[in-house]
Enzyme design. Structure first.
Site, PDB file in Angstrom:
ATOM      1  CG  HIS A   1      21.255  52.885  58.986  1.00 55.99           C
ATOM      2  ND1 HIS A   1      19.888  53.005  58.975  1.00 55.99           N
ATOM      3  CD2 HIS A   1      21.732  54.137  59.252  1.00 55.99           C
ATOM      4  CE1 HIS A   1      19.552  54.269  59.206  1.00 55.99           C
ATOM      5  NE2 HIS A   1      20.650  54.975  59.392  1.00 55.99           N
TER       6      HIS A   1
ATOM      7  CG  ASN B   1      16.350  57.574  58.937  1.00 58.15           C
ATOM      8  OD1 ASN B   1      16.928  56.618  58.414  1.00 58.15           O
ATOM      9  ND2 ASN B   1      16.970  58.452  59.691  1.00 58.15           N
TER      10      ASN B   1
ATOM     11  CE1 TYR C   1      25.066  59.340  54.274  1.00 54.06           C
ATOM     12  CE2 TYR C   1      24.177  57.162  53.867  1.00 54.06           C
ATOM     13  CZ  TYR C   1      24.140  58.350  54.559  1.00 54.06           C
ATOM     14  OH  TYR C   1      23.209  58.545  55.532  1.00 54.06           O
TER      15      TYR C   1
ATOM     16  NE  ARG D   1      28.750  49.360  53.540  1.00 55.16           N
ATOM     17  CZ  ARG D   1      27.984  48.471  52.912  1.00 55.16           C
ATOM     18  NH1 ARG D   1      27.847  47.265  53.424  1.00 55.16           N
ATOM     19  NH2 ARG D   1      27.362  48.772  51.793  1.00 55.16           N
TER      20      ARG D   1
END
Ligand code: HDD
Length: 712
Positions: free
Chosen positions: A77, A150, A364, A371
């Site tokens: 994503h 989604n 996550y 990240r």
């Protein structure tokens, strides 16, 4: 430097973000230390032509920051676009959930939504054939709730343990990093054909759902079965649905390929422009509710994320509406740094034991550490809740807050026992007390073994044109694979879904559907597992069709935000254009003048009109419909530029509505549309309403067979 907030877009979250926002135009240039800067163009040198000096702290600060501007893109994503908005509840549902957001119709809960593709890198084109992410952060009064879904109601795999394999198979191949943002390659189909649980999501990706017309025209799904918990502690299973008010619409594959070249930011631009124009995208939130006692009444397992509950079996109850009404001020600070975690829930909502969801609860949080670089990622403005969040977690990279006081532990006396705990009755989160009495075991439930029934139900539920698109998509994707053995295996599994589909694809590939194939089919099992137990069972038919799965049954009642290309040059007929302008003024469509050159053109009334795009800078695929207003001189000019003819031919090939007036008919004669004036969406000298009705239908799919013969 505080920024003024647009009152209409005001929300508690937008107000919260203002604390960290500043406006360039109000600022004096200073270093990060607040020193006024005199020269940002020249480094400090020994003499005019001399070497640069190490002393130059201004140079070092500027370059060092620049060198570290990028952060790792999301592992999946990576490509996405975000927007702010709010959610409002229609009616309270206390019998199902105690969640504040679902009990108070006065609340306007701020949201931030990020849409995305899955496989491509951050700079990849928007119209890749792919699943779209639809992640919503609700900044509720009880804390932040993330619904990370989604645009398809099911997922590829049943257990989070398979996620790295799935993603490694679809991402570019590791030896040459090819192909970008595409599933059409050997590794993906190698994996899919050996992991038959993927087939349901995989056939959805072959459908038009994978190439949406707009983020604003897609459904969203929470996918997993979650729980609602009411204030008596009772549980209902729940699945979440987002239903777009504009209906569910897609482009054709031929358009998708061309859009990627003509405007690779097509979806990003579309979302941005709609919000800037005040045409706010809206979705209704629906829930499918299943009583705890009915957990086992279905032919599939509610915990299996590769299964949907057909809406015809459990209706979707619409409970509220989300409106996106503000674009981010800064892409990086908001859209890039936003971190969604399925583990962010609030009292009244809880997890189930879906093994995919359970693994996501770990992944996550973990990924944000690399990240975003720190366990303090919740302090980044876009991620922080709109309620206070005191606890004893301390320090770490980039701590932005200054927790005062002597204690950072619990229990304590020194801080008066603070921060203190809350009781359930005071709104504290407590997990649903599910009884679990089990062996510790590494396996897959046999109730997850039906891999063919729902892909078959999906395919059966599609209209003729949708089915054709699926067959074409498979033929394209497998046609791009190099290994015949992989194609054969795929044909075999597609044949388990539907024989007609497999035969069509086989024909396109120049192969035959194999009668049998090397067993076992499903190889996504443990080395010591009972092989037979884990093979996909025979297809069941518990529902003939689920109309809710077909885009042919979606809404066709609005042309709001539809892009209409007006092909015109000097001398075009103004009266005609005026007639069609009601489509913009009354119905919210967007009319754009496309002319031989940029600048402006004059109509037959000698008035000047700004050209929105020269024919050289735009393409037919970026529009929903075409209008040619006529006017002798104008039509002559259009006829002299072959790109206008191509423009109309492509619009015709892509089954779009085309309207012409007066001399426009002469122009039409030189196009494919002119050879099919009996087509219901090729309109000559009609009123605005007739054109509007044709655009409303999105496409004239009856034209598909003719369209296929057009070499545009
Ligand atoms: Fe995921 C991002 C949706 C399964 C691991 N996922 C991510 C995003 C969406 C989804 C929309 C982008 C969020 C954003 O815009 O920042 N993912 C799903 C759905 C799934 C799913 C609907 C199945 C129902 N995902 C899934 C599994 C795993 C992950 C099983 C790992 C075991 N997903 C991630 C991730 C990402 C992510 C690697 C990448 C960036 C991020 O989380 O923040 O952790």
């Amino acid at each position: 430097m505080k920024k003024k907030t647009d009152e209409k877009k005001h929300s508690k979250k937008i107000e919260d973000l203002q604390k960290d926002s500043w406006e360039v135009k109000e600022a004096t240039m200073k270093t990060n230390q607040g020193l006024k800067i005199n020269d940002t163009n020249n480094s400090l040198k020994a003499g005019e032509r001399g070497a640069t000096l190490l002393e130059d702290f201004l140079l070092r600060e500027k370059i060092t920051h620049f060198d570290h501007e990028r952060i790792p893109e999301r592992i999946v994503h990576a490509r996405g676009s975000g927007a702010h908005g709010y959610f409002k509840l229609y009616e309270p549902i206390p019998e199902y959930t105690k969640a504040g957001i679902f009990n108070d119709t006065k609340r306007k809960t701020p949201v931030f939504v990020r849409f995305s593709t899955v496989a491509g890198s951050k700079g990849s084109p928007d119209l890749a054939r792919d699943v779209r992410g639809f992640a919503t952060k609700f900044y509720t009064e009880e804390g932040t709730w993330d619904l990370v879904g989604n645009n398809m109601p099911i997922f590829f795999i049943q257990d989070a343990m398979k996620f790295p394999d799935l993603v490694h198979s679809v991402k570019p191949e590791p030896n040459n990093e090819i192909p970008q943002a595409a599933s059409a390659h050997d590794t993906f189909y190698d994996f899919v054909s050996h992991t038959t649980e993927t087939l349901h999501n995989q056939i959805w990706v072959m459908s038009d759902r994978a190439i949406p017309r707009s983020y604003r025209m897609m459904e969203g799904f929470g996918i997993h079965t979650f729980r609602f918990i009411n204030d008596k502690g009772e549980s209902h299973f729940v699945k979440f649905h987002w239903k777009p008010l504009l209906g569910v619409h897609s482009v054709t594959w031929d358009e998708a390929v061309k859009i990627n070249g003509a405007d690779s930011d097509f979806h990003r631009r579309d979302l941005w422009e709609a919000i800037e124009a005040g045409q706010y995208p809206e979705w209704e939130l629906g829930v499918q509710l299943v009583a705890q006692k009915d957990e086992h009444k279905f032919d599939f397992d509610l915990l299996d994320p590769t299964k949907l509950i057909p809406e015809e079996m459990v209706p979707v109850k619409i409970i509220g509406k989300m409106t996106l009404n503000k674009n981010p001020d800064n892409f990086f600070a908001e859209t890039e740094q936003v971190a969604f975690l399925p583990g962010h829930i609030v009292p009244g909502i809880d997890f189930t034991n879906d093994p995919l969801l359970q693994g996501r609860l770990f992944s996550y949080r973990d990924t944000q550490l690399s990240r975003l670089g720190s366990p303090n990622f919740h302090q980044i403005p876009i991620n922080r809740p709109v309620v206070d969040n005191h606890n004893n977690q301390r320090d770490g990279h980039m701590q932005m807050e200054i927790p005062k006081g002597q204690t950072a532990y619990f229990p304590n006396m020194l801080s008066g026992g603070c921060p203190h705990l809350s009781k359930m009755a005071e709104g504290a989160f407590t997990s649903y007390e599910e009884r679990i009495d089990a062996r510790k075991i590494r396996t897959r439930s046999e109730s997850f073994s039906d891999h063919f029934s729902q892909p078959a139900l999906f395919y059966r539920s599609l209209s003729k044109w949708e089915k054709d698109h699926v067959a074409n998509a498979y033929t394209f994707e497998l046609g791009k694979c190099k290994q015949d053995a992989i194609k054969q295996r795929m044909l075999w599994v597609i044949n388990q879904i539907d024989n007609d589909l497999a035969s069509q694809v086989a024909k396109g590939l120049g192969l035959k559907v194999p009668k049998n194939i090397e067993k076992p089919i499903n190889q996504a099992i443990g080395a010591d597992a009972d092989v037979k137990k884990h093979q996909p069972g025979a297809k069941k038919n518990y529902l003939d069709e689920s109309p809710a799965l077909s885009q042919a049954k979606t809404k066709f009642d609005s042309i709001a935000t539809r892009q209409i290309a007006v092909l015109a040059a000097d001398g075009f007929n103004m009266a005609n254009l005026k007639k069609m302008q009601s489509l913009a003024n009354k119905d919210g469509a967007v009319l754009k003048i496309i002319a031989p050159m940029g600048g402006s053109i004059k109509c037959d009334k000698n008035m000047e009109h700004t050209v929105d795009a020269s024919i050289m800078t735009t393409e037919s695929v970026l529009f929903d419909a075409v209008y040619i207003p006529g006017g002798k001189k104008s039509i002559k000019a259009l006829g002299e530029n072959a790109k206008f003819t191509k423009f109309v031919n492509e619009a015709f090939k892509h089954c779009k509505a085309i309207a012409v007036d007066n001399e426009g008919e002469d122009f039409l004669k030189n196009t494919y549309a002119g050879k099919h004036t009996d087509d219901k969406a090729v309109l000559i000298n009609v009123d605005a309403k007739t054109f509007k009705d044709a655009i409303k239908k999105h496409r004239n799919w009856d034209r598909m067979d003719i369209a296929a013969t057009i070499p545009a």
